[in-house]
Design a protein around this motif. Structure first.
Motif, PDB file in Angstrom:
ATOM      1  N   GLY A 143       5.089   0.805   0.623  1.00 53.71           N
ATOM      2  CA  GLY A 143       5.210  -0.066   1.785  1.00 53.71           C
ATOM      3  C   GLY A 143       4.619  -1.419   1.479  1.00 53.71           C
ATOM      4  O   GLY A 143       3.772  -1.931   2.221  1.00 53.71           O
ATOM      5  N   ALA A 144       5.062  -2.013   0.370  1.00 57.92           N
ATOM      6  CA  ALA A 144       4.428  -3.219  -0.150  1.00 57.92           C
ATOM      7  C   ALA A 144       4.475  -4.379   0.840  1.00 57.92           C
ATOM      8  O   ALA A 144       3.479  -5.093   1.018  1.00 57.92           O
ATOM      9  N   ARG A 145       5.606  -4.575   1.500  1.00 57.02           N
ATOM     10  CA  ARG A 145       5.713  -5.713   2.420  1.00 57.02           C
ATOM     11  C   ARG A 145       4.735  -5.578   3.582  1.00 57.02           C
ATOM     12  O   ARG A 145       4.055  -6.543   3.958  1.00 57.02           O
ATOM     13  N   ALA A 146       4.666  -4.390   4.151  1.00 54.99           N
ATOM     14  CA  ALA A 146       3.730  -4.170   5.253  1.00 54.99           C
ATOM     15  C   ALA A 146       2.293  -4.299   4.770  1.00 54.99           C
ATOM     16  O   ALA A 146       1.426  -4.830   5.476  1.00 54.99           O
ATOM     17  N   SER A 147       2.021  -3.841   3.549  1.00 58.01           N
ATOM     18  CA  SER A 147       0.668  -3.964   2.989  1.00 58.01           C
ATOM     19  C   SER A 147       0.292  -5.424   2.795  1.00 58.01           C
ATOM     20  O   SER A 147      -0.868  -5.813   2.998  1.00 58.01           O
ATOM     21  N   LEU A 148       1.246  -6.243   2.379  1.00 58.26           N
ATOM     22  CA  LEU A 148       0.984  -7.672   2.244  1.00 58.26           C
ATOM     23  C   LEU A 148       0.631  -8.297   3.589  1.00 58.26           C
ATOM     24  O   LEU A 148      -0.288  -9.121   3.680  1.00 58.26           O
ATOM     25  N   VAL A 149       1.342  -7.888   4.636  1.00 63.75           N
ATOM     26  CA  VAL A 149       1.071  -8.424   5.970  1.00 63.75           C
ATOM     27  C   VAL A 149      -0.318  -8.012   6.440  1.00 63.75           C
ATOM     28  O   VAL A 149      -1.092  -8.832   6.963  1.00 63.75           O
ATOM     29  N   PHE A 156      -8.387  -1.014   8.414  1.00 63.54           N
ATOM     30  CA  PHE A 156      -8.172   0.303   7.813  1.00 63.54           C
ATOM     31  C   PHE A 156      -7.354   1.201   8.735  1.00 63.54           C
ATOM     32  O   PHE A 156      -6.486   1.952   8.269  1.00 63.54           O
ATOM     33  N   ILE A 157      -7.600   1.129  10.044  1.00 62.58           N
ATOM     34  CA  ILE A 157      -6.803   1.926  10.983  1.00 62.58           C
ATOM     35  C   ILE A 157      -5.338   1.524  10.914  1.00 62.58           C
ATOM     36  O   ILE A 157      -4.428   2.373  10.880  1.00 62.58           O
ATOM     37  N   VAL A 158      -5.089   0.222  10.867  1.00 58.33           N
ATOM     38  CA  VAL A 158      -3.707  -0.258  10.763  1.00 58.33           C
ATOM     39  C   VAL A 158      -3.088   0.198   9.449  1.00 58.33           C
ATOM     40  O   VAL A 158      -1.908   0.581   9.395  1.00 58.33           O
ATOM     41  N   SER A 159      -3.853   0.165   8.366  1.00 61.68           N
ATOM     42  CA  SER A 159      -3.338   0.616   7.072  1.00 61.68           C
ATOM     43  C   SER A 159      -2.983   2.096   7.098  1.00 61.68           C
ATOM     44  O   SER A 159      -1.959   2.511   6.539  1.00 61.68           O
ATOM     45  N   VAL A 160      -3.820   2.901   7.729  1.00 63.59           N
ATOM     46  CA  VAL A 160      -3.531   4.337   7.843  1.00 63.59           C
ATOM     47  C   VAL A 160      -2.246   4.557   8.625  1.00 63.59           C
ATOM     48  O   VAL A 160      -1.370   5.339   8.212  1.00 63.59           O
ATOM     49  N   LEU A 161      -2.110   3.869   9.752  1.00 66.93           N
ATOM     50  CA  LEU A 161      -0.888   4.007  10.552  1.00 66.93           C
ATOM     51  C   LEU A 161       0.335   3.554   9.772  1.00 66.93           C
ATOM     52  O   LEU A 161       1.394   4.204   9.812  1.00 66.93           O
ATOM     53  N   GLN A 162       0.184   2.450   9.070  1.00 63.95           N
ATOM     54  CA  GLN A 162       1.312   1.930   8.290  1.00 63.95           C
ATOM     55  C   GLN A 162       1.757   2.919   7.217  1.00 63.95           C
ATOM     56  O   GLN A 162       2.945   3.147   7.004  1.00 63.95           O
ATOM     57  N   GLN A 163       0.794   3.529   6.544  1.00 61.23           N
ATOM     58  CA  GLN A 163       1.131   4.484   5.493  1.00 61.23           C
ATOM     59  C   GLN A 163       1.667   5.798   6.058  1.00 61.23           C
ATOM     60  O   GLN A 163       2.548   6.428   5.459  1.00 61.23           O
ATOM     61  N   SER A 202       8.360   6.464   5.356  1.00 59.64           N
ATOM     62  CA  SER A 202       9.014   7.684   4.893  1.00 59.64           C
ATOM     63  C   SER A 202       9.895   7.368   3.693  1.00 59.64           C
ATOM     64  O   SER A 202      10.634   6.378   3.713  1.00 59.64           O
ATOM     65  N   PRO A 203       9.823   8.175   2.624  1.00 58.07           N
ATOM     66  CA  PRO A 203       8.938   9.330   2.429  1.00 58.07           C
ATOM     67  C   PRO A 203       7.530   8.884   2.101  1.00 58.07           C
ATOM     68  O   PRO A 203       7.306   7.768   1.645  1.00 58.07           O
ATOM     69  N   ARG A 204       6.559   9.808   2.276  1.00 63.06           N
ATOM     70  CA  ARG A 204       5.144   9.453   2.104  1.00 63.06           C
ATOM     71  C   ARG A 204       4.662   9.785   0.688  1.00 63.06           C
ATOM     72  O   ARG A 204       3.723  10.562   0.517  1.00 63.06           O
ATOM     73  N   HIS A 205       5.303   9.206  -0.300  1.00 66.94           N
ATOM     74  CA  HIS A 205       4.845   9.399  -1.669  1.00 66.94           C
ATOM     75  C   HIS A 205       3.591   8.572  -1.923  1.00 66.94           C
ATOM     76  O   HIS A 205       3.413   7.490  -1.374  1.00 66.94           O
ATOM     77  N   ARG A 206       2.692   9.095  -2.790  1.00 63.40           N
ATOM     78  CA  ARG A 206       1.474   8.392  -3.201  1.00 63.40           C
ATOM     79  C   ARG A 206       0.663   7.907  -2.000  1.00 63.40           C
ATOM     80  O   ARG A 206       0.143   6.795  -1.973  1.00 63.40           O
ATOM     81  N   LEU A 207       0.546   8.779  -0.985  1.00 61.72           N
ATOM     82  CA  LEU A 207      -0.136   8.391   0.252  1.00 61.72           C
ATOM     83  C   LEU A 207      -1.623   8.123   0.002  1.00 61.72           C
ATOM     84  O   LEU A 207      -2.153   7.088   0.424  1.00 61.72           O
ATOM     85  N   VAL A 208      -2.287   9.044  -0.687  1.00 66.78           N
ATOM     86  CA  VAL A 208      -3.727   8.887  -0.927  1.00 66.78           C
ATOM     87  C   VAL A 208      -3.997   7.661  -1.801  1.00 66.78           C
ATOM     88  O   VAL A 208      -4.935   6.892  -1.542  1.00 66.78           O
ATOM     89  N   ASP A 209      -3.182   7.459  -2.841  1.00 76.06           N
ATOM     90  CA  ASP A 209      -3.367   6.297  -3.709  1.00 76.06           C
ATOM     91  C   ASP A 209      -3.202   4.996  -2.936  1.00 76.06           C
ATOM     92  O   ASP A 209      -3.963   4.036  -3.132  1.00 76.06           O
ATOM     93  N   SER A 210      -2.203   4.955  -2.061  1.00 77.88           N
ATOM     94  CA  SER A 210      -1.960   3.735  -1.288  1.00 77.88           C
ATOM     95  C   SER A 210      -3.090   3.466  -0.303  1.00 77.88           C
ATOM     96  O   SER A 210      -3.495   2.311  -0.107  1.00 77.88           O
TER      97      SER A 210
END
Length: 274
Positions: A65-71, A103-110, A114-122
């Motif tokens: 979710g790179a674009r959302a992570s950048l935001v 961090f709460i927003v990041s958790v919700l974003q991740q 879908s799909p939730r690959h590499r969730l913990v790493d992200s």
């Protein structure tokens, strides 16, 4: 992957020289803009470093979710700066709210992607990014606490980075971490160089001889240690082919800005107590 294979993927010249050059530029910007433009210059310099780290870290950490992570990262950087700029008496504790919400927003974003690959790493990458941009914002309190303290910190940290990378370009021995072209000699001399620069620039921050040496050595020591960790990240990312995704400069930015972020709250704490 063997250490030999890793080192072939990241030759010393590509690993050290760009980082040394960018460290000199970053230190010059962080020290020069506050002298030229005051608080506005300090804000501009810190924001540039934060945004560069956000863009680079999302790529290097391969956050999903790179674009959302950048935001999210950009919003956290701006919010952290505003929390320390707008109040008449800003406090470092104000960053806790920014980090918590981020961090709460990041958790919700991740969780919503879908799909939730590499969730913990992200999520781990998001947590480190939020912490780093918040740490960089601490430099703004240095600028407000006393004239010249941000300049001395930037010079000590920047010189430590430059000396460490240049010496490791020539003599990365004895090896600090297997598979990473960083040596103990470069780490030790970078600390000495940072202390020397802080001592030479002590009048800018109204520091005595012993205090300036101590602050410079500690700041440079933190920078040197985090720089080794950043080099390890760069080596692993290069081995995974991360630079091919956008630009090899993303690794260089992480090698430079992440150590500066690590040193920022340490410098603030020391200069607030001494």
């Amino acid at each position: 992957m063997s250490p030999t294979a890793v080192l072939r993927a990241t030759p010393d010249r590509a690993h050290h020289l760009p980082a040394a050059g960018l460290a000199a530029v970053a230190a010059g910007v962080l020290a020069g803009l506050p002298l030229a433009l005051g608080s506005v210059g300090a804000l501009a310099a810190v924001l540039v470093l934060q945004l560069a780290l956000v863009l680079s870290w999302v790529v290097v950490a391969r956050m999903r979710g790179a674009r959302a992570s950048l935001v999210v990262g950009t919003a956290a950087a701006v919010a952290a700066d505003l929390v320390l700029v707008l109040p008449d008496r800003p406090e470092l504790g104000g960053l806790l709210g920014v980090l918590a919400v981020g961090f709460i927003v990041s958790v919700l974003q991740q969780m919503l992607r879908s799909p939730r690959h590499r969730l913990v790493d992200s999520l781990a990458g998001a947590a480190l990014l939020l912490t780093a941009v918040g740490a960089l914002a601490a430099l703004l309190l240095l600028d407000r606490s006393a004239e010249g303290r941000l300049v001395v910190t930037a010079l000590a940290a920047g010189v430590a980075l430059v000396v460490g990378h240049l010496l490791d370009q020539v003599l990365p021995r004895p090896v600090v971490a297997e598979g990473v072209p960083r040596g103990l000699a470069g780490t030790v001399l970078s600390v000495l160089a940072g202390a020397a620069v802080a001592w030479a620039a002590r009048d800018l921050a109204d520091l005595g001889m012993l205090r300036s040496l101590f602050v410079g050595a500690v700041v440079a020591g933190v920078v040197a240690l985090v720089a080794v960790a950043a080099s390890y990240v760069a080596v692993e990312a290069a081995a995974d082919g991360v630079p091919d995704a956008i630009s090899p400069w993303v690794l260089t930015v992480v090698q430079v800005v992440l150590p500066l972020a690590g040193a920022a709250p340490v410098a603030l704490g020391l200069l607030s107590v001494l």
